[in-house]
Enzyme design. Sequence first.
Site, PDB file in Angstrom:
ATOM      1  N   HIS A  46       0.801  -1.228   0.000  1.00 28.08           N
ATOM      2  CA  HIS A  46       0.000   0.000   0.000  1.00 28.08           C
ATOM      3  C   HIS A  46       0.833   1.277   0.000  1.00 28.08           C
ATOM      4  O   HIS A  46       0.297   2.360  -0.223  1.00 28.08           O
ATOM      5  CB  HIS A  46      -0.952   0.006   1.203  1.00 28.08           C
ATOM      6  CG  HIS A  46      -2.007  -1.062   1.131  1.00 28.08           C
ATOM      7  ND1 HIS A  46      -2.901  -1.160   0.100  1.00 28.08           N
ATOM      8  CD2 HIS A  46      -2.284  -2.108   1.949  1.00 28.08           C
ATOM      9  CE1 HIS A  46      -3.703  -2.199   0.288  1.00 28.08           C
ATOM     10  NE2 HIS A  46      -3.340  -2.799   1.399  1.00 28.08           N
ATOM     11  N   GLU A 147      -6.187 -11.817   7.185  1.00 27.64           N
ATOM     12  CA  GLU A 147      -7.013 -10.610   7.082  1.00 27.64           C
ATOM     13  C   GLU A 147      -8.161 -10.787   6.089  1.00 27.64           C
ATOM     14  O   GLU A 147      -8.757  -9.811   5.662  1.00 27.64           O
ATOM     15  CB  GLU A 147      -6.138  -9.407   6.679  1.00 27.64           C
ATOM     16  CG  GLU A 147      -5.251  -9.652   5.467  1.00 27.64           C
ATOM     17  CD  GLU A 147      -4.368  -8.476   5.078  1.00 27.64           C
ATOM     18  OE1 GLU A 147      -4.517  -7.385   5.641  1.00 27.64           O
ATOM     19  OE2 GLU A 147      -3.520  -8.649   4.185  1.00 27.64           O
ATOM     20  N   ASP A 173      -8.347  -4.805   6.872  1.00 26.81           N
ATOM     21  CA  ASP A 173      -8.900  -5.852   6.010  1.00 26.81           C
ATOM     22  C   ASP A 173      -9.660  -6.874   6.854  1.00 26.81           C
ATOM     23  O   ASP A 173     -10.692  -7.400   6.419  1.00 26.81           O
ATOM     24  CB  ASP A 173      -7.779  -6.536   5.205  1.00 26.81           C
ATOM     25  CG  ASP A 173      -7.418  -5.733   3.959  1.00 26.81           C
ATOM     26  OD1 ASP A 173      -8.337  -5.313   3.237  1.00 26.81           O
ATOM     27  OD2 ASP A 173      -6.223  -5.491   3.728  1.00 26.81           O
TER      28      ASP A 173
HETATM   29  C1  3PY Z   1      -4.731  -3.910   7.179  1.00 25.14           C
HETATM   30  O1  3PY Z   1      -5.133  -3.147   8.060  1.00 25.14           O
HETATM   31  O2  3PY Z   1      -5.463  -4.648   6.520  1.00 25.14           O
HETATM   32  C2  3PY Z   1      -3.319  -3.953   6.881  1.00 25.14           C
HETATM   33  O3  3PY Z   1      -2.918  -4.727   6.046  1.00 25.14           O
HETATM   34  C3  3PY Z   1      -2.414  -2.995   7.559  1.00 25.14           C
HETATM   35  O4  3PY Z   1      -1.582  -2.355   6.660  1.00 25.14           O
HETATM   36 MG    MG Z   2      -4.395  -5.465   4.766  1.00 27.06          MG
END
Ligand code: 3PY
Ligand code: MG
Length: 265
Positions: A46, A147, A173
């Site tokens: 990101h 995630e 996520d």
């Molecule tokens: C998330 O919050 O999904 C992450 O991958 C943190 O960067």
């Molecule tokens: Mg993430």
Amino acid sequence: MRINRVKKLWREGKTAVGGFLSIPHSFSAETMAHSGLDWLCVDMQHGCIDYSDAVTMLTAISTTAVTPFVRVPWNEPSMIMKVLDAGAYGVIVPMVSNREDAMRAVAACRYPPLGIRSNGPNRAALYGGPDYQKNADREMACVVMIETAEGIEKMDEIISTPGVDAVYIGPTDLALALGLPPVMDNDDPKHVATVNRILETCRKHKVIAAMHTMSSKYTQRYIDQGFQMVMLTSDRISIANYMKAEVGKLTGWTPLNPTQEPERT
Ligand code: 3PY
Ligand code: MG
């Protein structure tokens, strides 16, 4: 070979606190590396960072004792191998959803016969030492992220995959996967319960649990809970929060609204 200090801290039962880098520059990376953190992660998923940026940032980090990690954009073996060849001592792999994904990430981090990593540690051997290949499988950290909805469902098979050193929770996520808004430092009971379940499953399989935050308050909470890898905040958030706080302290002056319409003649 230079040891992986973060893996040593883990073996000693200690916690490693780190930061994320989203800004594509060696100088910001070097500045962050002088703040006392154990590790820094160049965020190629990101962050506004491509491979050439990442190499200069890893070089900057390695002027210090900070352990360099890279989060790759995806679970893709060629990029995992390229960042290891550039001197990352750990790879954070996003969106790992099942055992097959986890095995793919592990295999890319290890030389044969353990994995499929190709030989060519160009910068890594300068940083790690001439016996890099002999010891790399032991020192490189393979960190997979849970995630996704499937990852939550299959956390046990992911966390118990041989070769996974740590399991890193992406809180936003994870929130989306739970049908919640993508909030980082998250107190929603459903989120907290899932985070706790991942921590417990990591304990069961003796795998390091890792958590991502954006504040010392939550970093402290997760350290106290037993997470052994915690992300405090990023370069971008540090700049934004510090500057906003400083600007907010001034009196006798009106701060500019940065999104206001420009005045025209
Ligand atoms: C998330 O919050 O999904 C992450 O991958 C943190 O960067
Ligand atoms: Mg993430």
